[in-house]
Design an enzyme around this catalytic site. Structure first.
Site, PDB file in Angstrom:
ATOM      1  N   SER A  94       0.862  -1.178   0.000  1.00 44.91           N
ATOM      2  CA  SER A  94       0.000   0.000   0.000  1.00 44.91           C
ATOM      3  C   SER A  94       0.894   1.222   0.000  1.00 44.91           C
ATOM      4  O   SER A  94       2.113   1.111  -0.039  1.00 44.91           O
ATOM      5  CB  SER A  94      -0.871  -0.002   1.253  1.00 44.91           C
ATOM      6  OG  SER A  94      -0.053   0.276   2.367  1.00 44.91           O
ATOM      7  N   LYS A  95       0.248   2.362   0.077  1.00 51.80           N
ATOM      8  CA  LYS A  95       1.033   3.594   0.055  1.00 51.80           C
ATOM      9  C   LYS A  95       1.942   3.691   1.281  1.00 51.80           C
ATOM     10  O   LYS A  95       2.898   4.441   1.276  1.00 51.80           O
ATOM     11  CB  LYS A  95       0.107   4.791  -0.053  1.00 51.80           C
ATOM     12  CG  LYS A  95      -0.455   4.847  -1.465  1.00 51.80           C
ATOM     13  CD  LYS A  95      -1.442   5.924  -1.749  1.00 51.80           C
ATOM     14  CE  LYS A  95      -1.881   5.766  -3.203  1.00 51.80           C
ATOM     15  NZ  LYS A  95      -3.280   5.979  -3.428  1.00 51.80           N
ATOM     16  N   ARG A  96       1.617   2.910   2.317  1.00 56.22           N
ATOM     17  CA  ARG A  96       2.508   2.902   3.487  1.00 56.22           C
ATOM     18  C   ARG A  96       3.892   2.374   3.119  1.00 56.22           C
ATOM     19  O   ARG A  96       4.898   2.783   3.658  1.00 56.22           O
ATOM     20  CB  ARG A  96       1.942   1.993   4.583  1.00 56.22           C
ATOM     21  CG  ARG A  96       0.886   2.612   5.436  1.00 56.22           C
ATOM     22  CD  ARG A  96       0.370   1.605   6.438  1.00 56.22           C
ATOM     23  NE  ARG A  96      -0.141   0.402   5.795  1.00 56.22           N
ATOM     24  CZ  ARG A  96       0.396  -0.803   5.915  1.00 56.22           C
ATOM     25  NH1 ARG A  96       1.463  -0.984   6.649  1.00 56.22           N
ATOM     26  NH2 ARG A  96      -0.138  -1.836   5.303  1.00 56.22           N
TER      27      ARG A  96
END
Ligand code: GLU
Length: 481
Positions: free
Chosen positions: A250-252
């Site tokens: 994910s963007k994490r």
């Protein structure tokens, strides 16, 4: 005619997991001589930013993907940015209201939350209870005069919905568990479901290829397609990709963004190849291939149902393969900014010795997996070598000294270096000192580079040149003959 779309939300950098959806849409379009469309889903105004849209388009271009319709490419079904289509959503919503397919809902957020809690406590599904579906004219009037905000909800038919997914097979959903969902928010922006179904209809999308995380949204889209008088497209929900920590990319996982790999100097063809391997493999099980090699045999139905795991080591291996076969001039161009950033070469392009750079890049390309590693690998050519205490001790031992001295003397007899001459020098040193193997190579390598591993010795000597080699050896000679 096959028409597919990649529909990112511009809320951050495009990570590999998401970009992979673009890749498979693009491949599918190519496979079927269809049209690949880029659509920007930016109706979440608070989180969407123009700079992210620009960046993601730039990154996808870098990857080598081309779309025939999109914000920059135009096309007859545009605009391709959802925030520019608000009037379209508004008009269709009004039509739905008139046709009795949708209704205004005046429930406040607090009321909805309270009912959700009660549903939870009584073990009921946390769906909207369709309360505003059957308001009387009197009730509606009362809400209207009180000036309450409203959303517009779609009347979901209570039935069993069945559809066939190209990857997952038959999927069934009990729509009675869904509740009437919002199609227009109180601020006049469309909900995700509504915008997707309207756009897929108007853009004549034939196949929706997207992440498995959208599977549970698909029933909402299908009922909207029906309301729009449109046969739903075919669906293919691809399994997602996890990081090494076994959580979904994910963007994490900031480092997994396409931009980051680009900054690190990975070649786009290597990244593209790796993405095509996530959840799919060609029939011959080859791991290194280009899109052109597989496009004719690519079948979306053969994609894996299980999540794939992002394997950085494999990507590095693959990337190394591409670096080895890339055009040397291209690699030199890619290397220059990293060498400049490291302060190894000046920013003045006329001061750059391309012949020497070519030799350096060519020598180093076997030892790196992305171009940003070049500075670390090549500092021995641009900076004086720092030798550790431990290595100095090693270089001063008697046997090591005899190797260094013999090597030094051989260098003094030579005026040019070639692979052949270098081999002969080592042979001569070996004969004179009776030392061979590692005992022979290591002292020379450590004296020249300060390291125990690295590039081919011959390459190092050739790039450094005879004089520099002599100087670097000389500093460690205790006795001179
Ligand atoms: N905008 C959605 C996303 O970024 C994609 C929706 C779709 O492909 O239908 O996840």
């Amino acid at each position: 005619m096959v028409r597919v779309r990649f529909a990112p939300s511009p809320t951050g950098l495009l990570h590999i997991g998401n970009a992979r959806m673009a890749v498979y849409n693009w491949l599918f379009a190519r496979r079927h001589n269809g049209i690949f469309i880029l659509r920007i889903e930016d109706t979440d105004i608070a989180r969407s930013e123009k700079k992210h849209m620009v960046q993601l388009m730039d990154d996808l271009h870098w990857l080598g993907l081309a779309w025939q319709e999109g914000p920059d490419a135009g096309g007859q079904y545009g605009p391709y940015v959802q925030s520019e289509r608000l009037q379209i959503y508004h008009d269709i919503c009004q039509k739905f209201l008139k046709e009795g397919l949708a209704y205004r809902c005046y429930c406040t957020l607090e009321e909805l939350e309270e009912r959700r809690q009660i549903a939870k406590l009584t073990g009921k599904p946390p769906r909207y209870d369709n309360r505003c579906r059957n308001l009387t004219d009197k009730q509606i009037k009362a809400f209207e005069t009180s000036g309450l905000n409203f959303v517009i909800r779609f009347k979901v038919p209570e039935e069993l919905l069945v559809f066939e997914d190209l990857i997952r097979g038959v999927c069934q959903f009990d729509l009675s568990l869904f509740g009437d969902f919002v199609i227009m928010r109180s601020d006049g922006t469309p909900s995700f479901h509504f915008a997707v179904a309207v756009d897929d209809t108007m853009m004549k999308i034939t196949h929706v290829i997207r992440g498995e995380d959208h599977l549970s949204n698909t029933p909402c889209h299908i009922v909207l397609f029906h309301a729009l008088g449109q046969k739903p497209p075919q669906f293919a929900h691809l399994s997602l990709t996890m990081g090494a920590d076994r959580t979904l990319l994910s963007k994490r996982h900031g480092a997994f963004s396409l931009s980051e790999y680009r900054k690190l100097g990975y070649l786009p063809e290597a990244i593209l190849n790796y993405m095509m391997l996530l959840g799919w493999a060609p029939r011959d099980k080859k791991e290194k291939f280009r899109a052109d090699d597989i496009v004719d045999t690519f079948e979306i139905g053969t994609m894996s149902k299980a999540p794939s795991v992002f394997d950085q080591q494999k990507l590095d291996w693959l990337s190394g393969q591409y670096l080895r076969e890339a055009e040397i001039e291209r690699l030199v161009d890619l290397a220059i900014p990293y060498l400049q950033a490291a302060g190894f070469i000046s920013a003045d392009e006329y001061a750059i010795d391309r012949t020497k750079l070519k030799l350096i890049v060519d020598a180093v390309r076997n030892n790196i997996s992305c171009m940003s590693q070049i500075a670390q690998e090549t500092n021995i050519f641009f900076r004086d070598v720092v030798v550790s205490e431990k290595h100095i001790e090693f270089l001063t031992s008697e046997i090591t000294q005899s190797v260094l001295l013999s090597f030094y003397n051989e260098l003094c007899k030579t005026h040019v270096l070639s692979s052949e001459i270098f081999k002969n020098i080592l042979k001569a040193v070996q004969e004179e000192t009776k030392v061979n193997g590692k005992g022979l190579y290591l002292p020379i390598r450590v004296a020249l580079t300060g390291r125990e591993h690295g590039l081919e010795m011959y390459n190092i000597a050739l790039i450094l040149g005879i004089d520099t080699c002599k100087k670097r050896i000389e500093r460690f000679l205790l006795i001179r003959k």
